[in-house]
Design a protein around this motif. Structure first.
Motif, PDB file in Angstrom:
ATOM      1  N   HIS A  83       0.850  -1.203   0.000  1.00  0.00           N
ATOM      2  CA  HIS A  83       0.000   0.000   0.000  1.00  0.00           C
ATOM      3  C   HIS A  83       0.885   1.252   0.000  1.00  0.00           C
ATOM      4  CE1 HIS A  83      -3.423  -2.629   0.990  1.00  0.00           C
ATOM      5  NE2 HIS A  83      -2.606  -3.210   1.847  1.00  0.00           N
ATOM      6  N   PRO A  84       1.627   1.466  -1.081  1.00  0.00           N
ATOM      7  CA  PRO A  84       2.584   2.574  -1.104  1.00  0.00           C
ATOM      8  C   PRO A  84       1.931   3.950  -1.007  1.00  0.00           C
ATOM      9  CG  PRO A  84       2.345   1.602  -3.298  1.00  0.00           C
ATOM     10  CD  PRO A  84       1.633   0.693  -2.345  1.00  0.00           C
ATOM     11  N   GLY A  85       0.661   4.023  -1.343  1.00  0.00           N
ATOM     12  CA  GLY A  85      -0.012   5.314  -1.279  1.00  0.00           C
ATOM     13  C   GLY A  85      -0.643   5.614   0.062  1.00  0.00           C
ATOM     14  N   SER A  86      -0.479   4.722   1.028  1.00  0.00           N
ATOM     15  CA  SER A  86      -1.082   4.895   2.346  1.00  0.00           C
ATOM     16  C   SER A  86      -0.091   5.493   3.331  1.00  0.00           C
ATOM     17  CB  SER A  86      -1.570   3.548   2.886  1.00  0.00           C
ATOM     18  OG  SER A  86      -2.493   2.962   2.009  1.00  0.00           O
ATOM     19  N   GLN A  87      -0.630   6.158   4.325  1.00  0.00           N
ATOM     20  CA  GLN A  87       0.172   6.696   5.408  1.00  0.00           C
ATOM     21  C   GLN A  87       0.092   5.760   6.607  1.00  0.00           C
ATOM     22  OE1 GLN A  87      -1.142  10.478   6.900  1.00  0.00           O
ATOM     23  NE2 GLN A  87       0.380  10.546   8.530  1.00  0.00           N
ATOM     24  N   VAL A  88       1.230   5.352   7.120  1.00  0.00           N
ATOM     25  CA  VAL A  88       1.267   4.548   8.343  1.00  0.00           C
ATOM     26  C   VAL A  88       1.145   5.486   9.544  1.00  0.00           C
ATOM     27  CG1 VAL A  88       2.681   3.042   9.806  1.00  0.00           C
ATOM     28  CG2 VAL A  88       2.616   2.682   7.324  1.00  0.00           C
ATOM     29  N   VAL A  89       0.201   5.189  10.420  1.00  0.00           N
ATOM     30  CA  VAL A  89       0.013   5.997  11.624  1.00  0.00           C
ATOM     31  C   VAL A  89       0.227   5.119  12.850  1.00  0.00           C
ATOM     32  CG1 VAL A  89      -1.538   7.616  10.474  1.00  0.00           C
ATOM     33  CG2 VAL A  89      -2.490   5.620  11.660  1.00  0.00           C
ATOM     34  N   ARG A  90       0.515   5.751  13.975  1.00  0.00           N
ATOM     35  CA  ARG A  90       0.891   5.028  15.187  1.00  0.00           C
ATOM     36  C   ARG A  90      -0.189   4.966  16.248  1.00  0.00           C
ATOM     37  NH1 ARG A  90       4.535   2.050  12.837  1.00  0.00           N
ATOM     38  NH2 ARG A  90       6.534   3.076  12.414  1.00  0.00           N
ATOM     39  N   ASN A  91      -1.269   5.706  16.066  1.00  0.00           N
ATOM     40  CA  ASN A  91      -2.330   5.671  17.064  1.00  0.00           C
ATOM     41  C   ASN A  91      -3.685   5.870  16.386  1.00  0.00           C
ATOM     42  OD1 ASN A  91      -3.049   8.699  17.262  1.00  0.00           O
ATOM     43  ND2 ASN A  91      -0.820   8.692  17.572  1.00  0.00           N
ATOM     44  N   PHE A  92      -4.705   5.437  17.070  1.00  0.00           N
ATOM     45  CA  PHE A  92      -6.053   5.453  16.522  1.00  0.00           C
ATOM     46  C   PHE A  92      -6.585   6.865  16.341  1.00  0.00           C
ATOM     47  CE2 PHE A  92     -10.736   4.436  17.189  1.00  0.00           C
ATOM     48  CZ  PHE A  92     -10.906   3.926  15.915  1.00  0.00           C
ATOM     49  N   ASP A  93      -6.148   7.784  17.191  1.00  0.00           N
ATOM     50  CA  ASP A  93      -6.607   9.173  17.070  1.00  0.00           C
ATOM     51  C   ASP A  93      -6.255   9.769  15.712  1.00  0.00           C
ATOM     52  OD1 ASP A  93      -7.720   9.176  19.577  1.00  0.00           O
ATOM     53  OD2 ASP A  93      -5.984  10.074  20.564  1.00  0.00           O
ATOM     54  N   ALA A  94      -5.126   9.338  15.153  1.00  0.00           N
ATOM     55  CA  ALA A  94      -4.711   9.864  13.849  1.00  0.00           C
ATOM     56  C   ALA A  94      -5.687   9.456  12.745  1.00  0.00           C
ATOM     57  CB  ALA A  94      -3.301   9.370  13.509  1.00  0.00           C
ATOM     58  N   ILE A  95      -6.469   8.435  12.996  1.00  0.00           N
ATOM     59  CA  ILE A  95      -7.499   8.005  12.039  1.00  0.00           C
ATOM     60  C   ILE A  95      -8.805   8.743  12.286  1.00  0.00           C
ATOM     61  CG2 ILE A  95      -8.994   6.063  11.411  1.00  0.00           C
ATOM     62  CD1 ILE A  95      -6.556   4.234  11.717  1.00  0.00           C
ATOM     63  N   ILE A  96      -9.307   8.683  13.514  1.00  0.00           N
ATOM     64  CA  ILE A  96     -10.653   9.231  13.746  1.00  0.00           C
ATOM     65  C   ILE A  96     -10.662  10.760  13.782  1.00  0.00           C
ATOM     66  CG2 ILE A  96     -11.468   7.154  14.895  1.00  0.00           C
ATOM     67  CD1 ILE A  96     -11.060   8.551  17.575  1.00  0.00           C
ATOM     68  N   ASP A  97      -9.494  11.382  13.998  1.00  0.00           N
ATOM     69  CA  ASP A  97      -9.435  12.847  13.988  1.00  0.00           C
ATOM     70  C   ASP A  97      -9.232  13.419  12.592  1.00  0.00           C
ATOM     71  OD1 ASP A  97      -9.788  12.887  16.705  1.00  0.00           O
ATOM     72  OD2 ASP A  97      -7.671  13.175  17.195  1.00  0.00           O
ATOM     73  N   ASP A  98      -9.046  12.534  11.608  1.00  0.00           N
ATOM     74  CA  ASP A  98      -8.831  12.976  10.223  1.00  0.00           C
ATOM     75  C   ASP A  98     -10.187  13.161   9.542  1.00  0.00           C
ATOM     76  OD1 ASP A  98      -8.279  13.329   7.545  1.00  0.00           O
ATOM     77  OD2 ASP A  98      -6.726  11.782   7.474  1.00  0.00           O
ATOM     78  N   PRO A  99     -10.574  14.384   9.193  1.00  0.00           N
ATOM     79  CA  PRO A  99     -11.889  14.612   8.585  1.00  0.00           C
ATOM     80  C   PRO A  99     -12.041  13.983   7.207  1.00  0.00           C
ATOM     81  CG  PRO A  99     -10.559  16.612   8.499  1.00  0.00           C
ATOM     82  CD  PRO A  99      -9.809  15.646   9.346  1.00  0.00           C
ATOM     83  N   ASP A 100     -10.927  13.623   6.555  1.00  0.00           N
ATOM     84  CA  ASP A 100     -11.008  13.032   5.225  1.00  0.00           C
ATOM     85  C   ASP A 100     -11.326  11.538   5.252  1.00  0.00           C
ATOM     86  OD1 ASP A 100     -10.466  15.451   3.965  1.00  0.00           O
ATOM     87  OD2 ASP A 100      -8.291  15.132   4.045  1.00  0.00           O
ATOM     88  N   ILE A 101     -11.102  10.885   6.381  1.00  0.00           N
ATOM     89  CA  ILE A 101     -11.393   9.451   6.479  1.00  0.00           C
ATOM     90  C   ILE A 101     -12.895   9.246   6.580  1.00  0.00           C
ATOM     91  CG2 ILE A 101     -11.126   7.371   7.891  1.00  0.00           C
ATOM     92  CD1 ILE A 101      -8.618   8.111   6.367  1.00  0.00           C
ATOM     93  N   GLU A 102     -13.415   8.439   5.660  1.00  0.00           N
ATOM     94  CA  GLU A 102     -14.858   8.164   5.627  1.00  0.00           C
ATOM     95  C   GLU A 102     -15.214   6.802   6.210  1.00  0.00           C
ATOM     96  OE1 GLU A 102     -16.666   9.541   1.669  1.00  0.00           O
ATOM     97  OE2 GLU A 102     -14.536   9.194   1.208  1.00  0.00           O
ATOM     98  N   LEU A 103     -14.353   5.811   5.988  1.00  0.00           N
ATOM     99  CA  LEU A 103     -14.632   4.435   6.407  1.00  0.00           C
ATOM    100  C   LEU A 103     -13.476   3.919   7.246  1.00  0.00           C
ATOM    101  CD1 LEU A 103     -16.245   1.726   6.216  1.00  0.00           C
ATOM    102  CD2 LEU A 103     -14.921   1.249   4.128  1.00  0.00           C
ATOM    103  N   VAL A 104     -13.811   3.353   8.401  1.00  0.00           N
ATOM    104  CA  VAL A 104     -12.816   2.769   9.294  1.00  0.00           C
ATOM    105  C   VAL A 104     -13.072   1.271   9.384  1.00  0.00           C
ATOM    106  CG1 VAL A 104     -11.904   2.708  11.642  1.00  0.00           C
ATOM    107  CG2 VAL A 104     -12.566   4.895  10.614  1.00  0.00           C
ATOM    108  N   VAL A 105     -12.057   0.469   9.082  1.00  0.00           N
ATOM    109  CA  VAL A 105     -12.148  -0.984   9.189  1.00  0.00           C
ATOM    110  C   VAL A 105     -11.519  -1.390  10.518  1.00  0.00           C
ATOM    111  CG1 VAL A 105     -11.523  -3.202   8.170  1.00  0.00           C
ATOM    112  CG2 VAL A 105     -12.049  -1.240   6.688  1.00  0.00           C
TER     113      VAL A 105
END
Length: 346
Positions: free
Chosen positions: A46-68
């Motif tokens: 997944h070269p186009g993806s950003q690796v993040v270290r905590n869950f907040d970096a996902i749910i605090d991102d307004p661009d994320i629409e779907l969380v698996v």
């Protein structure tokens, strides 16, 4: 297509094998973020993806629409809750939750925030199971009287995995959730059940075998799994008043995903050397005996439906309520195994 910005909450086997390849190959999704606590194992695929270290970096991102939420089972409720409260659509890896009350809680949160909530019961798109549905719908066996399905593996040692540890949820939650979902999809809720769960392997800390009997008025339904089956018998055995249908093997998609094949490529979901079926019956005045052609499986159809639900308000193929009923059956099954008694579900 307008791709759905998607985040994966882990990159163990679930992310690497079952979700990541499907999402990467599907034009309706963009895997934007992947949660890895310490590693960068997702970057190659997944070269186009950003690796993040905590869950907040996902749910605090307004661009994320779907969380698996494909994390260990005991984390599902908290992570799904936080994601939905942040306005995200959520796909939860099976088992949905550990308790029916937790499933009810998540359903209520999804309704409150107007987001889609589904559970990854991908085995509805196994080729053998799809073939079973076709055989039953055709009436080729007459009136069904006996339905038995196995999901067995051979691993006679204990892995250093959360699934095999004392806080693991056991084989009934892990493998059994697939079979319970398939049975409920075919037949609806049983009126009662009986279950025997066991720890068969040396050093086992959680159940690694179960026999689950679901009672329906007109037929018997038995679901079974064990981690000590080196020579498996049929995966499906169905008997009716006119004949029988038996299938062997499992769906090749898991193997192909592990081997890095591209979902949807030529011949996807069908391998006669990996699984096969036979039928012996009388139907419409003809005697039928021999090999039965299997339908191809296609896990991608699960994410086809999620896309259509998010973008076009299509109905969900796997609803949270259906997944909740699976947990209700599993809870009752453990109660039955603990007490040695039949448990009613009505």
């Amino acid at each position: 297509m307008n791709p759905i910005n998607t985040a994966l909450c882990s990159y163990g086997m679930s992310g690497l094998v079952f979700h990541g390849p499907l999402l990467e190959a599907h034009p309706g999704y963009k895997v934007s973020k992947i949660l890895e606590r310490t590693k960068h194992e997702s970057k190659d695929k997944h070269p186009g993806s950003q690796v993040v270290r905590n869950f907040d970096a996902i749910i605090d991102d307004p661009d994320i629409e779907l969380v698996v939420v494909n994390t260990p089972d005991h984390l599902h409720v908290d992570m799904a809750t936080r994601a939905m409260e942040a306005g995200k659509h959520v796909v939860v890896e099976k088992p949905f939750t550990l308790l029916t009350s937790e499933a009810d809680q998540l359903i209520e949160i999804a309704e409150k925030h107007g987001v889609i909530l589904s559970v990854y019961h991908n085995r509805r798109w196994d080729g053998v199971y799809r073939t079973v549905k076709e055989v039953l719908a055709s009436g080729k066996l007459g009136r069904m009287v006996d339905f038995e399905v196995h999901f067995d593996r051979f691993r006679n040692y204990i892995k250093a995995s959360w699934k095999d540890q004392a806080n693991g949820t056991g084989t009934l939650y892990n493998l059994g959730s697939h079979l319970v979902d398939q049975a409920l999809t075919l037949f609806g809720m049983p009126d009662r059940l009986f279950c025997d769960t066991r720890m068969l392997r040396d050093g086992a800390l959680t159940d690694d075998s179960y026999d689950l009997w679901l009672h329906y008025p007109d037929f018997k339904c038995m679901l079974r799994s064990s981690y000590l089956v080196r020579e498996p018998g049929p995966s499906f055995m169905i008997h009716g008043t006119e004949g029988s249908f038996l299938a062997w093997g499992t769906d090749p998609q898991e193997r192909d995903l592990k081997d890095g094949l591209i979902p949807g490529s030529e011949g996807w979901g069908l391998d006669p050397s990996f699984s096969h079926a036979r039928i012996h019956t009388d139907f419409e005045g003809k005697h039928i005996e021999g090999d039965y052609p299997l339908l191809a499986g296609n896990y991608m159809e699960y994410y086809d439906n999620i896309y259509e639900a998010i973008r076009n308000n299509a109905p969900l193929e796997v609803t949270a309520q259906q997944a909740r009923d699976v947990i209700r059956v599993i809870e009752a099954a453990y109660e039955s195994s603990r007490t040695g008694e039949v448990v009613r579900l009505d």
